[in-house]
Design a protein around this motif. Structure first.
Motif: not given
Length: 127
Positions: A36-41, A46-48, A20-24
């Motif tokens: 897609i990075r711009q869609m996140h805080n 938290d999302i990780q 999960a960490k590696a995905v982000y």
């Protein structure tokens, strides 16, 4: 085939957390994932954590996300975002790079390739 779940093959919770960490990390680092990075805080902490909790159960371990939040409805959580095939493919690229980073065995890759595509494709809401 070992008969083990992807959860077991990845090293249980520790391995799923690393995935999960590696995905982000991939999302943060890859220019191809900028949309897609711009869609996140700004912070991905938290999302990780939520992805870790979700993947933990999805890959065959304890259903941490469901225990914490109850019903899992990925469509509701992603509805506010315009997700087309390009965004789907960006997320899949991040997931693939994460599998590389954690040295996921081929057995895991073969087990999750189709289901992860199906899940990501299901979230496409812009055709």
């Amino acid at each position: 085939m070992s008969g083990k779940t992807p959860y077991e093959l990845l090293g249980k919770e520790e391995g799923v957390r690393a995935l999960a960490k590696a995905v982000y990390e991939a999302m943060d680092e890859l220019p191809e994932a900028e949309t897609i990075r711009q869609m996140h805080n700004e912070s991905l902490v938290d999302i990780q954590q939520k992805l870790f909790e979700y993947l933990n159960g999805w890959l065959g371990g304890p259903h941490l996300y469901k225990q914490k939040y109850g019903k899992v409805c990925l469509m509701d959580q992603h509805k506010p975002f315009a997700i087309g095939e390009a965004e789907r493919d960006q997320w899949l690229l991040c997931f693939d790079k994460a599998l590389d980073k954690v040295n996921a065995p081929d057995e895991v890759r073969n087990m999750v390739r189709e289901p992860i595509f199906s899940m990501a494709n299901f979230l496409v809401n812009q055709r």
